[in-house]
Design a protein around this motif. Sequence first.
Motif, PDB file in Angstrom:
ATOM      1  N   GLY A  10      -6.099  -0.106  -3.356  1.00 18.24           N
ATOM      2  CA  GLY A  10      -5.262  -1.169  -2.803  1.00 18.24           C
ATOM      3  C   GLY A  10      -5.201  -1.140  -1.284  1.00 18.24           C
ATOM      4  O   GLY A  10      -4.879  -0.115  -0.688  1.00 18.24           O
ATOM      5  N   ILE A  13      -0.171  -3.067   2.615  1.00 19.84           N
ATOM      6  CA  ILE A  13       0.423  -2.301   3.707  1.00 19.84           C
ATOM      7  C   ILE A  13       0.517  -0.810   3.357  1.00 19.84           C
ATOM      8  O   ILE A  13       0.217   0.058   4.180  1.00 19.84           O
ATOM      9  N   SER A  14       0.909  -0.503   2.114  1.00 23.54           N
ATOM     10  CA  SER A  14       1.099   0.911   1.760  1.00 23.54           C
ATOM     11  C   SER A  14      -0.237   1.656   1.770  1.00 23.54           C
ATOM     12  O   SER A  14      -0.321   2.785   2.268  1.00 23.54           O
ATOM     13  N   GLU A  33     -10.481  -2.055  -2.894  1.00 26.38           N
ATOM     14  CA  GLU A  33      -9.612  -3.241  -2.896  1.00 26.38           C
ATOM     15  C   GLU A  33     -10.195  -4.296  -3.835  1.00 26.38           C
ATOM     16  O   GLU A  33     -11.363  -4.642  -3.738  1.00 26.38           O
ATOM     17  N   ALA A  34      -9.321  -4.811  -4.706  1.00 26.12           N
ATOM     18  CA  ALA A  34      -9.785  -5.794  -5.703  1.00 26.12           C
ATOM     19  C   ALA A  34     -10.214  -7.116  -5.059  1.00 26.12           C
ATOM     20  O   ALA A  34     -11.185  -7.737  -5.484  1.00 26.12           O
ATOM     21  N   GLY A  40      -2.788  -7.418   0.947  1.00 26.24           N
ATOM     22  CA  GLY A  40      -2.032  -7.546  -0.303  1.00 26.24           C
ATOM     23  C   GLY A  40      -1.138  -8.759  -0.273  1.00 26.24           C
ATOM     24  O   GLY A  40      -1.609  -9.886  -0.092  1.00 26.24           O
ATOM     25  N   ARG A  41       0.175  -8.522  -0.407  1.00 26.53           N
ATOM     26  CA  ARG A  41       1.117  -9.640  -0.428  1.00 26.53           C
ATOM     27  C   ARG A  41       1.378 -10.223   0.947  1.00 26.53           C
ATOM     28  O   ARG A  41       2.129 -11.177   1.096  1.00 26.53           O
ATOM     29  N   GLN A  57       7.899 -15.038   4.591  1.00 26.46           N
ATOM     30  CA  GLN A  57       8.453 -13.699   4.792  1.00 26.46           C
ATOM     31  C   GLN A  57       8.518 -13.368   6.263  1.00 26.46           C
ATOM     32  O   GLN A  57       7.819 -13.954   7.076  1.00 26.46           O
ATOM     33  N   VAL A  58       9.406 -12.427   6.579  1.00 27.53           N
ATOM     34  CA  VAL A  58       9.617 -12.062   7.981  1.00 27.53           C
ATOM     35  C   VAL A  58       9.597 -10.553   8.140  1.00 27.53           C
ATOM     36  O   VAL A  58       9.844  -9.804   7.194  1.00 27.53           O
ATOM     37  N   TYR A  63      13.307  -2.555  11.513  1.00 25.68           N
ATOM     38  CA  TYR A  63      12.702  -1.666  10.502  1.00 25.68           C
ATOM     39  C   TYR A  63      12.191  -0.388  11.180  1.00 25.68           C
ATOM     40  O   TYR A  63      11.287  -0.467  12.033  1.00 25.68           O
ATOM     41  N   VAL A 224     -10.275  -1.841  -9.554  1.00 23.47           N
ATOM     42  CA  VAL A 224     -10.270  -0.631 -10.376  1.00 23.47           C
ATOM     43  C   VAL A 224      -9.748  -1.018 -11.753  1.00 23.47           C
ATOM     44  O   VAL A 224      -8.728  -1.696 -11.871  1.00 23.47           O
ATOM     45  N   ASP A 386       5.602  -0.414  -2.517  1.00 24.44           N
ATOM     46  CA  ASP A 386       7.023  -0.715  -2.347  1.00 24.44           C
ATOM     47  C   ASP A 386       7.832  -0.510  -3.629  1.00 24.44           C
ATOM     48  O   ASP A 386       9.019  -0.190  -3.584  1.00 24.44           O
ATOM     49  N   SER A 392      10.159  -4.121   0.309  1.00 22.50           N
ATOM     50  CA  SER A 392      10.171  -4.491   1.733  1.00 22.50           C
ATOM     51  C   SER A 392       8.965  -3.892   2.445  1.00 22.50           C
ATOM     52  O   SER A 392       8.355  -2.932   1.962  1.00 22.50           O
ATOM     53  N   ILE A 393       8.683  -4.464   3.579  1.00 22.94           N
ATOM     54  CA  ILE A 393       7.589  -3.969   4.413  1.00 22.94           C
ATOM     55  C   ILE A 393       7.885  -2.523   4.811  1.00 22.94           C
ATOM     56  O   ILE A 393       7.015  -1.658   4.800  1.00 22.94           O
TER      57      ILE A 393
END
Length: 415
Positions: A10, A13-14, A33-34, A40-41, A57-58, A63, A224, A386, A392-393
């Motif tokens: 994946g 971000i993570s 990565e698929a 990702g999102r 999204q913001v 953060y 995967v 997440d 969350s980011i």
Amino acid sequence: MKEEKIYIIGAGISGLIAALELERAGFRPVILEASDRIGGRMKTDKVDGFLLDHGFQVLNTAYPEAKKYLDFQALHLKTFDPGAVIFDQNDTYIISDPMRNPLKVVSMAFSKVGTFMDKVKMFSLTQELKNKSNQEIFAGENIPTHQYLKNYGFSDRIIENFFSPFFRGIFLEKHLNTSARMFEFVFKMFAQGHAAVPEKGMGEIPAMIREQLSETQIYFNHPVKEVQGNAIHLDNGETLIADRVIIAVQPDRVMKQLQGQFGSPRKVWNLYFTLQRSFLARPMIGLLPGDHLVNNIVFMDDVSEAYANGDRSLLSVTVLEADMDQKTLISQVQQELSKISGVKADYFKFLKLYEISYALPHVDDMKYEIAPTACKITDQVFLAGDYLLNGSINAAMTSGRTAAQAIIHSYMPTH
Ligand SMILES: Cc1cc2nc3c(=O)[nH]c(=O)nc-3n(C[C@H](O)[C@H](O)[C@H](O)COP(=O)(O)OP(=O)(O)OC[C@H]3O[C@@H](n4cnc5c(N)ncnc54)[C@H](O)[C@@H]3O)c2cc1C
């Protein structure tokens, strides 16, 4: 450079943050990565000269993890004005800065959303949360947000006119059943920071993390199928043998034994329209309290001009529940937009709809962080994403960092 084979599943971000931390420790990870791109999102498309984020999204500038990994200046962050424009049944008004400086909100304006006591309570909540660490917040009572607001003594009016539409748009669910831990965290972030988007779209965030990678290989279009022990079976029939694996996607997707272990994720519909010009004319979120199809709206070019093509304004509309076909959805949204703005429904030119079936994970026991040992499922398989903490980011970044730390630790001599 270390030669261990570390695979990350994946490139959200993570996964990207995990790769960055592993690189910093001297590893050369490989990301599987698929899809055909990173993020990702968090992605941005370019359509007819408009920048379209996949779902409104913001980034919140408070953060803590984002401050570590992102250069806000280089992102040319564009901030929203705090507060919201409220489209009440027969009135439109601005409630500016209720979470940062509630006592400064003009009384006349505040009296439209809530009572004087709401204002005082808002102030005391702001002060309370500023003095509470994020760890303390997430160790707090795990009750639904709607119950928390009642317990705190907020009036039905402010819950209905402000808290509900504002937080529904963040939690992506209509009933504020999301844990009060997340409410407190988000409230605190809004009290301390600003909602913002990079000048050229949310996709710039993963792009900035990727730019920091120099030793990581990314294989796109490599979905995967299954992870069994340290064997990674790809959809294309290939099998890769890993020294370590980070699963940076909800793991039921690649581990059959975990199927059925996760609750239903939050869905969202994001519609984009263009209009001759913005009827908000300010970088603010517009909220529709009560029972509407539309929950919140933003003219993205009021926030960052680069989102639009210079000719027309770009309106982003968030819908939380839509049990109808696409044509009906578009037409009903146009009707609601017309009602709140006085602009004819067919002046809102439909551009694109994103129906996002997995927007936020269902997390019962929301956390701020976990120990590296807690994301290790076997000696070779580690988790990130997440869904481990909260949607969350900030959480996605924390989880990626933690999984990388766990792997780095797993290579340290034990004596
Ligand atoms: C509409 C919307 C609004 C949001 N609003 C906010 C907000 O305002 N503020 C905020 O902080 N957060 C917000 N979020 C949440 C934030 O975007 C996510 O928490 C974060 O992007 C999650 O990152 P991740 O790496 O955990 O997962 P993902 O981004 O889901 O990454 C997973 C990656 O794995 C890939 N993948 C999936 N299956 C496989 C497979 N079998 N093999 C290989 N690869 C695979 C996917 O293609 C994807 O690239 C929002 C999200 C959405 C969708």
